[in-house]
Scaffold this motif. Structure first.
Motif, PDB file in Angstrom:
ATOM      1  N   HIS A 108      63.995  41.301 -16.064  1.00 44.02           N
ATOM      2  CA  HIS A 108      63.322  42.327 -15.259  1.00 44.02           C
ATOM      3  C   HIS A 108      62.818  41.677 -13.967  1.00 44.02           C
ATOM      4  N   TYR A 109      63.133  42.289 -12.825  1.00 46.40           N
ATOM      5  CA  TYR A 109      62.777  41.669 -11.554  1.00 46.40           C
ATOM      6  C   TYR A 109      62.473  42.719 -10.495  1.00 46.40           C
ATOM      7  N   VAL A 110      61.761  42.285  -9.459  1.00 46.65           N
ATOM      8  CA  VAL A 110      61.544  43.080  -8.251  1.00 46.65           C
ATOM      9  C   VAL A 110      62.053  42.246  -7.085  1.00 46.65           C
ATOM     10  N   HIS A 111      63.051  42.767  -6.398  1.00 48.25           N
ATOM     11  CA  HIS A 111      63.650  42.073  -5.254  1.00 48.25           C
ATOM     12  C   HIS A 111      63.239  42.812  -3.988  1.00 48.25           C
ATOM     13  N   VAL A 112      62.556  42.102  -3.106  1.00 44.65           N
ATOM     14  CA  VAL A 112      62.091  42.692  -1.854  1.00 44.65           C
ATOM     15  C   VAL A 112      62.953  42.128  -0.722  1.00 44.65           C
ATOM     16  N   PRO A 113      63.879  42.905  -0.179  1.00 46.24           N
ATOM     17  CA  PRO A 113      64.744  42.385   0.894  1.00 46.24           C
ATOM     18  C   PRO A 113      63.944  42.036   2.143  1.00 46.24           C
ATOM     19  N   ALA A 114      64.538  41.196   2.951  1.00 45.69           N
ATOM     20  CA  ALA A 114      63.899  40.798   4.205  1.00 45.69           C
ATOM     21  C   ALA A 114      64.460  41.606   5.363  1.00 45.69           C
ATOM     22  N   PRO A 115      63.658  41.847   6.394  1.00 50.72           N
ATOM     23  CA  PRO A 115      64.198  42.477   7.604  1.00 50.72           C
ATOM     24  C   PRO A 115      65.118  41.505   8.329  1.00 50.72           C
ATOM     25  N   ALA A 116      65.871  42.014   9.282  1.00 49.92           N
ATOM     26  CA  ALA A 116      66.832  41.180  10.012  1.00 49.92           C
ATOM     27  C   ALA A 116      66.146  40.052  10.759  1.00 49.92           C
ATOM     28  N   GLY A 165      52.992  32.226 -14.553  1.00 48.85           N
ATOM     29  CA  GLY A 165      52.558  31.307 -15.590  1.00 48.85           C
ATOM     30  C   GLY A 165      52.585  31.888 -16.986  1.00 48.85           C
ATOM     31  N   ALA A 166      51.933  31.179 -17.909  1.00 51.26           N
ATOM     32  CA  ALA A 166      51.871  31.606 -19.302  1.00 51.26           C
ATOM     33  C   ALA A 166      51.062  32.888 -19.436  1.00 51.26           C
ATOM     34  N   SER A 167      51.419  33.684 -20.429  1.00 52.25           N
ATOM     35  CA  SER A 167      50.705  34.923 -20.784  1.00 52.25           C
ATOM     36  C   SER A 167      50.787  36.001 -19.717  1.00 52.25           C
ATOM     37  N   ALA A 168      51.559  35.779 -18.663  1.00 52.89           N
ATOM     38  CA  ALA A 168      51.562  36.700 -17.537  1.00 52.89           C
ATOM     39  C   ALA A 168      52.932  37.356 -17.362  1.00 52.89           C
ATOM     40  N   ASN A 169      53.141  37.939 -16.201  1.00 48.62           N
ATOM     41  CA  ASN A 169      54.397  38.608 -15.858  1.00 48.62           C
ATOM     42  C   ASN A 169      54.473  38.694 -14.337  1.00 48.62           C
ATOM     43  N   LEU A 170      55.494  39.318 -13.823  1.00 49.85           N
ATOM     44  CA  LEU A 170      55.729  39.306 -12.370  1.00 49.85           C
ATOM     45  C   LEU A 170      54.586  39.916 -11.551  1.00 49.85           C
ATOM     46  N   ARG A 171      53.819  40.803 -12.136  1.00 52.06           N
ATOM     47  CA  ARG A 171      52.733  41.440 -11.377  1.00 52.06           C
ATOM     48  C   ARG A 171      51.643  40.449 -10.975  1.00 52.06           C
ATOM     49  N   ASP A 172      51.497  39.380 -11.746  1.00 52.35           N
ATOM     50  CA  ASP A 172      50.411  38.437 -11.512  1.00 52.35           C
ATOM     51  C   ASP A 172      50.464  37.848 -10.105  1.00 52.35           C
ATOM     52  N   GLN A 173      51.665  37.575  -9.596  1.00 55.82           N
ATOM     53  CA  GLN A 173      51.797  37.062  -8.236  1.00 55.82           C
ATOM     54  C   GLN A 173      52.145  38.166  -7.237  1.00 55.82           C
ATOM     55  N   MET A 174      52.863  39.174  -7.716  1.00 54.41           N
ATOM     56  CA  MET A 174      53.338  40.192  -6.793  1.00 54.41           C
ATOM     57  C   MET A 174      52.201  41.027  -6.191  1.00 54.41           C
ATOM     58  N   LEU A 175      51.230  41.408  -7.010  1.00 54.15           N
ATOM     59  CA  LEU A 175      50.179  42.292  -6.502  1.00 54.15           C
ATOM     60  C   LEU A 175      49.372  41.663  -5.372  1.00 54.15           C
ATOM     61  N   PRO A 176      48.971  40.391  -5.469  1.00 56.14           N
ATOM     62  CA  PRO A 176      48.212  39.831  -4.337  1.00 56.14           C
ATOM     63  C   PRO A 176      49.070  39.338  -3.181  1.00 56.14           C
TER      64      PRO A 176
END
Length: 248
Positions: free
Chosen positions: A48-56, A68-79
């Motif tokens: 499961h992933y979220v890919h955010v493309p870059a502008p030109a 890290g442990a016990s977490a998921n992609l939201r842990d870094q994505m939200l901030p």
């Protein structure tokens, strides 16, 4: 003899009761924390992933974030996504066995997970990237840099777990969960109810001496780790970290 049978019947009823509570609790956790990205089959693991493309005219290189442990992609994505969106291509994903990613059959150590990340990058057409690892994600980041230098533009470590520590001890419940049979039974019966009761205190301890961000547990979907399969994957990662760090 009747007392023995009665005690065994009570014990079995208790076990099945906890199994039922865990199954219902896991279903509720998944209903409250649905996937927010896309899925890719990477060497037998559904990632499961979220890919955010870059502008030109992106000013920064592609960035891959490893939680890290016990977490998921939201842990870094939200901030971090709000700070970098429009400036860089970004890839956030649930490590194998965490969040909504399947474990697969070959993701039991950081090196194997680094290979899965490299394959996910190939799947998305990301040739090279800066790899950012937090906590346990730090050891996966280190493995990625060693094993995939051709895909590495740089490594960023955030409070990383990369080196052996004195004694090599981890929490008892991680070691218990990795035991054959007994660990499976523990994860299927007690980790959800006990984890639910202890999660707030454990999170406070992790952030100490800083304050836990408002609504952190719910917004980052941390309860996903209390599902039995996710808890076993997390326990395998954490319990095996010291041995892996020593070996590498």
């Amino acid at each position: 003899m009747n007392l023995i049978y009665a005690a065994l019947a009570f014990l079995m009823a208790l076990v099945f009761g906890f199994v039922g509570v865990t199954r219902v609790g896991s279903w509720l956790i998944e209903r409250r924390n649905p996937p927010i990205g896309e899925f890719a089959d990477i060497d037998g693991a559904r990632i499961h992933y979220v890919h955010v493309p870059a502008p030109a005219n992106a000013e920064l290189p592609p960035i891959v974030f490893i939680h890290g442990a016990s977490a998921n992609l939201r842990d870094q994505m939200l901030p971090l996504r709000p700070l970098l969106e429009g400036r860089a291509e970004m890839l956030f994903f649930d490590r194998p066995g965490h969040g909504w990613s399947g474990r697969g059959t070959n993701n039991e150590n950081p090196s194997a997970q680094a290979n899965t990340i490299a394959a996910l990058m190939d799947h998305l057409g990301i040739k090279k990237a800066v790899i950012v690892g937090h906590s346990f994600g730090g050891v996966v980041t280190s493995a990625f840099g060693r094993e995939h230098p051709d895909k590495t533009l740089g490594l960023v470590f955030l409070a990383p777990a990369t080196h052996p520590w004195p004694g090599g001890a981890t929490a008892w419940y991680y070691d218990l969960t990795t035991m054959p049979v007994l660990g499976w039974l523990f994860s299927e019966t007690l980790t959800y109810p006990a984890g639910t009761l202890q999660m707030a205190d454990a999170t406070t301890c992790v952030f100490s001496p800083n304050k836990v961000p408002d609504n952190y547990l719910s917004s980052v979907s941390i309860p996903l780790v209390l599902r039995p399969t996710a808890f076993r994957a997390n326990a395998t990662d954490v319990a095996g970290l010291y041995r892996y760090a020593l070996a590498t």
